[in-house]
Scaffold this active site. Structure first.
Site, PDB file in Angstrom:
ATOM      1  N   GLY A  45     -75.253 -35.860  10.410  1.00  0.00           N
ATOM      2  CA  GLY A  45     -75.833 -36.579  11.538  1.00  0.00           C
ATOM      3  C   GLY A  45     -76.079 -35.613  12.686  1.00  0.00           C
ATOM      4  N   CYS A  87     -67.910 -31.937  13.797  1.00  0.00           N
ATOM      5  CA  CYS A  87     -69.154 -32.053  14.556  1.00  0.00           C
ATOM      6  C   CYS A  87     -69.804 -30.675  14.638  1.00  0.00           C
ATOM      7  CB  CYS A  87     -68.828 -32.568  15.964  1.00  0.00           C
ATOM      8  SG  CYS A  87     -70.258 -32.702  17.048  1.00  0.00           S
ATOM      9  N   LEU A  88     -71.118 -30.622  14.481  1.00  0.00           N
ATOM     10  CA  LEU A  88     -71.818 -29.336  14.559  1.00  0.00           C
ATOM     11  C   LEU A  88     -71.676 -28.698  15.945  1.00  0.00           C
ATOM     12  CD1 LEU A  88     -75.125 -30.082  12.586  1.00  0.00           C
ATOM     13  CD2 LEU A  88     -73.067 -28.922  11.772  1.00  0.00           C
ATOM     14  N   GLU A 130     -72.412 -40.477  16.334  1.00  0.00           N
ATOM     15  CA  GLU A 130     -73.692 -40.039  16.912  1.00  0.00           C
ATOM     16  C   GLU A 130     -74.034 -40.823  18.185  1.00  0.00           C
ATOM     17  OE1 GLU A 130     -74.686 -37.307  15.888  1.00  0.00           O
ATOM     18  OE2 GLU A 130     -73.601 -37.295  13.991  1.00  0.00           O
TER      19      GLU A 130
HETATM   20 ZN    ZN Z   1     -71.222 -34.683  16.681  1.00  0.00          ZN
END
Ligand code: ZN
Length: 152
Positions: A45, A87-88, A130
């Protein structure tokens, strides 16, 4: 194009994002670029603030199904479940986060069509994660514990 993913500490990630006003080719191009960026970095996401745009747009891909969510809003929640998230924008850290088990989300799709879906499992977790980005919240802000690596 591939965007750089902003990392925790960048003020853009802490802002409340504005609704998308107009759904046109520009926003579809942005969603496609977000999708390509997400896949390149092995995410499931990505929210627009993570690439420096404070607008309410999210892409998710799970089980080879892609979701483009514009101006998404959670309508209903059911149950509670704690699981591990990453999370990226928060490389190398994982956390245990309590989320609703099922959520009903309404949104506009990439052509501006109004849609409403019930999600559960990893998709429901991803939707909540997100959507938090759109309100300037990262999982590390709400995690019960944070650790390096995916193992607890
Ligand atoms: Zn994230």
């Amino acid at each position: 194009m591939i965007y750089e993913v902003l990392k925790a500490g960048d003020p853009v990630l802490k802002k409340i994002s504005a609704p998308v006003e107009k759904i046109d080719r520009r926003i579809r191009r942005l969603l496609d670029d977000m999708h390509a960026t997400m896949l390149l970095y092995n995410g499931i996401g990505l929210a627009a603030p993570q690439i420096g745009k404070n607008i309410r747009a999210v892409v998710i891909e799970l089980d080879e199904k892609r979701y483009d969510l514009i101006n998404p809003k959670i309508l209903k929640r059911e149950g509670k479940v704690i699981d591990t998230e990453g999370c990226l924008s928060v490389p190398d850290l994982f956390g245990e986060v309590e989320r609703s088990e099922k959520v009903e989300v309404e949104f506009l799709d990439r052509y501006g069509k109004h849609r409403k879906i019930w999600t559960e499992g990893l998709l429901a977790r991803c939707v909540q994660h997100e959507l938090d980005h759109l309100d300037g919240q990262l999982f590390i802000d709400i995690a019960q514990s944070v650790h390096r690596g995916e193992e607890k």
